[in-house]
Design a protein around this motif. Structure first.
Motif: not given
Length: 212
Positions: A150, A164, A166-167, A170-172, A203, A205
């Protein structure tokens, strides 16, 4: 030292479960040093001068303490105890010859040192910041560091939170540099706040539902 040789030592610790006792010959060879260290109470405020900055910590010659037989100072500060703020090098916080005031943490019987904390004598900026925000609050910040899992974002003076991977969007994404770079200004939302561990989780996203 040979097997069977007689020695004079002081018991420094006892483990009843393991049936072991730890001894220190330094205690009997340096009684003045040992007496000084044993007299210190947790939280006591001590002053001294930084004598050396090593890759494992900072040595401090204490004003009221004796000389150390091996090290350049009786006081020792590990890097985490130098500052509440993140730093790249210990020289960003202290310099050799600098006067410091520290809190006594514990007596290191292995090395005959007084473990000290410089940051304990300073206000913790994280706690006052944490008291002023809430989960779900939107903040503006600047990306300060990219790591495989991240990015760190500075949201106030001396306050950084982790977004992180993943945050980030929205798209990996496979790596943080695919999305942001150090110095980028970002909008984030507070998702977790841990006072005890001094951790702020953010976050990017969730701050922008339409972010791809």
């Amino acid at each position: 030292m040979k097997v069977g040789q007689r020695i004079t030592a002081e018991v420094t610790a006892v483990d009843l479960d393991q049936g072991r006792a730890w001894l220190s010959m330094a205690a009997t060879e340096n009684p003045e040093l040992w007496a000084f260290l044993k007299s210190l109470q947790h939280g006591a405020i001590l002053s001294g001068t930084v004598t050396a900055i090593e890759r494992f910590g900072v040595f401090v010659a204490l004003d009221d303490g004796p000389d150390h037989p091996v090290f350049p100072g009786v006081g020792f500060i590990t890097f985490p105890e130098l500052s509440w703020r993140r730093f790249e090098a210990p020289s960003d916080v202290v310099q050799v010859g600098q006067r410091v005031t520290c809190a006594f943490l514990q007596f290191d019987t292995s090395n005959g040192e007084a473990r000290l904390s410089l940051r304990a004598t300073q206000p913790d900026p994280f706690q006052s910041f944490a008291d002023s925000i809430a989960i779900g609050q939107t903040l503006q910040g600047k990306v300060t560091k990219l790591v495989p899992f991240g990015v760190f974002v500075q949201v106030a003076d001396g306050i950084e939170g982790l977004v992180h991977l993943r945050e980030l969007t929205w798209t990996p994404v496979a790596a943080p540099e695919d999305v942001v770079q150090v110095g980028d200004e970002v909008t984030v939302i507070v998702t977790e706040l841990d006072h005890e561990r001094r951790r702020l989780t953010l976050s990017r996203r969730q701050a922008s539902p339409g972010l791809q």
